[in-house]
Design a protein around this motif. Structure first.
Motif, PDB file in Angstrom:
ATOM      1  N   UNK A 132      12.008   3.942   6.061  1.00  0.00           N
ATOM      2  CA  UNK A 132      10.614   3.796   5.630  1.00  0.00           C
ATOM      3  C   UNK A 132       9.714   3.433   6.804  1.00  0.00           C
ATOM      4  N   UNK A 162      20.445  -0.814   1.722  1.00  0.00           N
ATOM      5  CA  UNK A 162      19.015  -1.050   1.480  1.00  0.00           C
ATOM      6  C   UNK A 162      18.273  -1.215   2.803  1.00  0.00           C
ATOM      7  N   UNK A 179      15.938 -10.916  -5.059  1.00  0.00           N
ATOM      8  CA  UNK A 179      16.134 -11.228  -6.478  1.00  0.00           C
ATOM      9  C   UNK A 179      17.497 -10.741  -6.937  1.00  0.00           C
ATOM     10  N   UNK A 180      17.881  -9.566  -6.457  1.00  0.00           N
ATOM     11  CA  UNK A 180      19.167  -8.991  -6.835  1.00  0.00           C
ATOM     12  C   UNK A 180      20.304  -9.869  -6.331  1.00  0.00           C
ATOM     13  N   UNK A 215       4.569  -1.169   3.208  1.00  0.00           N
ATOM     14  CA  UNK A 215       4.388  -1.947   1.974  1.00  0.00           C
ATOM     15  C   UNK A 215       5.653  -1.828   1.119  1.00  0.00           C
ATOM     16  N   UNK A 216       6.170  -0.603   1.053  1.00  0.00           N
ATOM     17  CA  UNK A 216       7.383  -0.358   0.263  1.00  0.00           C
ATOM     18  C   UNK A 216       8.513  -1.276   0.745  1.00  0.00           C
ATOM     19  N   UNK A 227      12.892  -7.373  -3.826  1.00  0.00           N
ATOM     20  CA  UNK A 227      13.812  -6.997  -4.890  1.00  0.00           C
ATOM     21  C   UNK A 227      15.251  -7.302  -4.477  1.00  0.00           C
ATOM     22  N   UNK A 234       4.623   3.100   3.640  1.00  0.00           N
ATOM     23  CA  UNK A 234       6.050   2.877   3.851  1.00  0.00           C
ATOM     24  C   UNK A 234       6.356   1.423   4.164  1.00  0.00           C
ATOM     25  N   UNK A 245      17.600   2.011   4.373  1.00  0.00           N
ATOM     26  CA  UNK A 245      16.432   2.631   3.735  1.00  0.00           C
ATOM     27  C   UNK A 245      15.155   2.040   4.326  1.00  0.00           C
ATOM     28  N   UNK A 289       8.450  -4.702  -0.686  1.00  0.00           N
ATOM     29  CA  UNK A 289       8.942  -4.736  -2.064  1.00  0.00           C
ATOM     30  C   UNK A 289      10.462  -4.648  -2.102  1.00  0.00           C
ATOM     31  N   UNK A 290      11.012  -3.770  -1.260  1.00  0.00           N
ATOM     32  CA  UNK A 290      12.473  -3.612  -1.261  1.00  0.00           C
ATOM     33  C   UNK A 290      13.135  -4.939  -0.877  1.00  0.00           C
TER      34      UNK A 290
END
Lengths: 100, 484
Positions: A46, A39, A71-72, A60-61, A68, A58, A42, A64-65
């Motif tokens: 970005x 991740x 949380x994961x 902003x993305x 997430x 990118x 990635x 979020x990643x």
């Protein structure tokens, strides 16, 4: 400033290391760390593209990643603890009750 | 310093999602503050919440409205899928209470968790920005990891949760990397902008960044819809997860995967349909064949249905490979009927199995047809529908999917589909042979249906037959939904 290719190559190498780790490691936590590495590879991609394109999407993305992924991690570690309580192991070799 | 323009905010477009998230959060609080071990009332409240959400979603039927700077859209395609998600969540909630009480894991958080998963699916269907689709997918997946491992004292459920989590997170990595490369190649995460970029620069189709990005996105979605060769997690997770959650996972999230897959593949890359078609028919043939062949040798009914659900994803992919409006409408119709027939079949299995999921094998069904003739008949209807026999919804759905493939020139793909369907008859009929033609080795006492499960079965049987006999209205709606 370095050319974008350098960043892309580094992130592709990181991603590949993560993938190989997931496929070869046997400890669930190490596997999870390898997934986190994928991740983050990635995320690097970005950010490199975002800078290269002069486009903020990118970055902003990436936020979020990261959210997430956190949380994961919470859910994943909880599942590992539940498994450990019953099996006293987090080796994926022991995740074998349900046969493939 | 760049100034950031505030995008026009149109909350009405995401009203169903807002409503359902609020209801789920309120139910979480209700669960904490209302004492007592009986949590069935939360299930009924959730169903009211789902009904309110469905009303709000259906209210948007008509011309499509885009909001949040083109990140979310309210169109008939999304609404049709939202109704499928809400129905499968409702049916799964109806069959949950009895099972969870029986297995000693009826924590009240179950229901809000299902609702949050449904919000995730709805975002996947209405998202038109890779970011929104990703967030919806993760909201769904994280809830599903928890739901698969819900029975935390049961080692099988633990295993299902852990496996689903590790493989799901792994596939998310691929999906994200694909999104990152696509963003790099086209300069945007918005599907509309990607689409117009591809139209304006046909040369991008030979850009390795773009091609690899698209393939990785396809891999990520194939994992979510359990298409072969990315199906390895499905049987284990479906067998180990609590049965109502298996029913839910096989209906709703699979449809959500298809919704996002269609949205990205067909909308964003209209130029590349021929290339997608080549990729998708290989996936379709593999998925159907692998699912059906392995299902033939399964004794555990849940595991058999897991392999059958892989095969059904393959049938839907046949319609997808056709990349025409009929195929897309066929997928919509098929996912709706699959939700009814599959959750219905799982509902009967919940009634058959005892605590700890003993007697979940086909052999344990011997004599069931004589002891419980009504339930056995209901299960037979679902199995016939899954096998694709008229006059059930499964037949119409498959007929529509295969005829779309023939229209697109894939005659042999339709033939492979029909052959597969014929092979699947063997393992569905095998259940019926045991129910009606064998005598039980030991005397089993099967419990009767609770009112909630009876309602679920009634709705599922009714819908399976109605969609099979008079599919006209729903098919028309599905066709309207895919007029982009």
């Amino acid at each position: 400033m370095l050319a974008i290719e350098n960043y892309l190559i580094v992130s592709a190498i990181l991603f590949a290391i993560g993938t190989i780790g997931v496929l070869t490691k046997r400890n669930a936590i190490v596997i999870f760390m390898c997934i986190e590495m994928m991740l983050n590879a990635v995320n690097l991609t970005f950010i490199a593209f975002s800078r290269h394109l002069g486009n903020i999407d990118g970055q902003v993305f990436v936020f979020f990643v990261m959210t997430v992924a956190a949380a994961e991690a919470a859910v994943g570690l909880a599942l590992m603890i539940a498994f450990f309580k019953n099996r006293e192991s987090i080796d994926v070799e022991d995740v074998n009750l349900l046969k493939l | 310093m760049e100034t950031i323009a505030m995008p026009a905010i149109n909350l009405a477009v995401i009203m169903p999602e807002i409503l359902l998230s609020c209801i789920a959060m309120v139910l979480l609080l209700v669960n904490v503050f209302v004492p007592g071990n009986n949590k069935a009332y939360l299930g009924y409240l959730s169903i009211i919440g789902l009904a309110v959400t469905a009303a709000s979603a259906v209210g948007g039927w008509g011309p499509s409205v885009s909001a949040f700077n083109g990140s979310v859209v309210q169109d008939n395609f999304a609404i049709f899928f939202k109704v499928i998600f809400l129905i499968s969540a409702g049916l799964a909630i109806l069959i949950s209470d009895r099972y969870m009480v029986q297995e000693d894991c009826n924590q009240g958080e179950l229901y809000p968790m299902i609702l949050f998963a449904t919000v995730g699916m709805m975002l996947m269907a209405s998202g038109t920005d890779l970011m929104v689709i990703f967030l919806g997918l993760e909201l769904l997946s994280i809830c599903l990891y928890v739901l698969a491992g819900w029975n935390r004292d049961n080692l099988k459920s633990n295993e299902a949760g852990l496996k689903y989590f590790l493989l799901g997170a792994f596939s998310t990595g691929f999906l994200l990397y694909g999104m990152a490369l696509t963003y790099g190649a086209t300069g945007s995460t918005k599907i509309q902008a990607i689409s117009s970029y591809v139209m304006g620069n046909p040369g991008v189709a030979s850009n390795p960044l773009f091609v690899v990005g698209m393939l990785l996105i396809a891999v990520g979605f194939s994992f979510k819809i359990a298409a072969a060769p990315f199906h390895m997690w499905t049987p284990d997770v479906y067998q180990g997860a609590p049965t109502p959650m298996t029913a839910f996972m096989s209906a709703g999230p699979k449809a959500a995967g298809f919704a996002a897959f269609i949205r990205v593949m067909i909308f964003a890359f209209p130029m590349l349909r021929a290339e997608w078609s080549d990729l998708l028919w290989i996936l379709a043939v593999l998925t159907m064949t692998v699912g059906n062949i392995i299902a033939l040798s399964q004794d555990n009914v849940k595991r058999m249905l897991a392999y059958s659900s892989i095969a059904h994803a393959g049938y839907a992919l046949v319609g997808f490979a056709a990349v025409n409006a009929e195929g897309a409408a066929g997928i919509l119709f098929y996912m709706l009927s699959y939700a009814f027939m599959n959750i219905g079949a799982f509902a009967v299995i919940i009634l058959i199995t005892k605590k700890g999921e003993v007697n979940g094998n086909v052999q344990d069904l011997a004599g069931f047809g004589h002891k419980k003739p009504l339930l056995a008949m209901v299960l037979s209807i679902f199995l016939f529908s899954l096998a694709g026999m008229p006059p059930t919804a499964g037949f119409i759905g498959k007929f529509y999917l295969f005829s779309a493939a023939i229209k697109a020139g894939y005659v042999w793909l339709a033939i492979i589909g029909v052959l597969n369907s014929a092979a699947s008859l063997y393992y569905y009929l095998r259940v019926m042979v045991f129910m009606y033609m064998k005598d039980p080795e030991e005397d089993f006492e099967w419990a009767g249906a609770t009112p909630a499960i009876a309602v679920c079965l009634l709705v599922a049987v009714g819908a399976t037959l109605v969609l099979g006999v008079v599919p006209g209205t729903v098919l028309e709606l599905a066709q309207k939904a895919v007029q982009f």
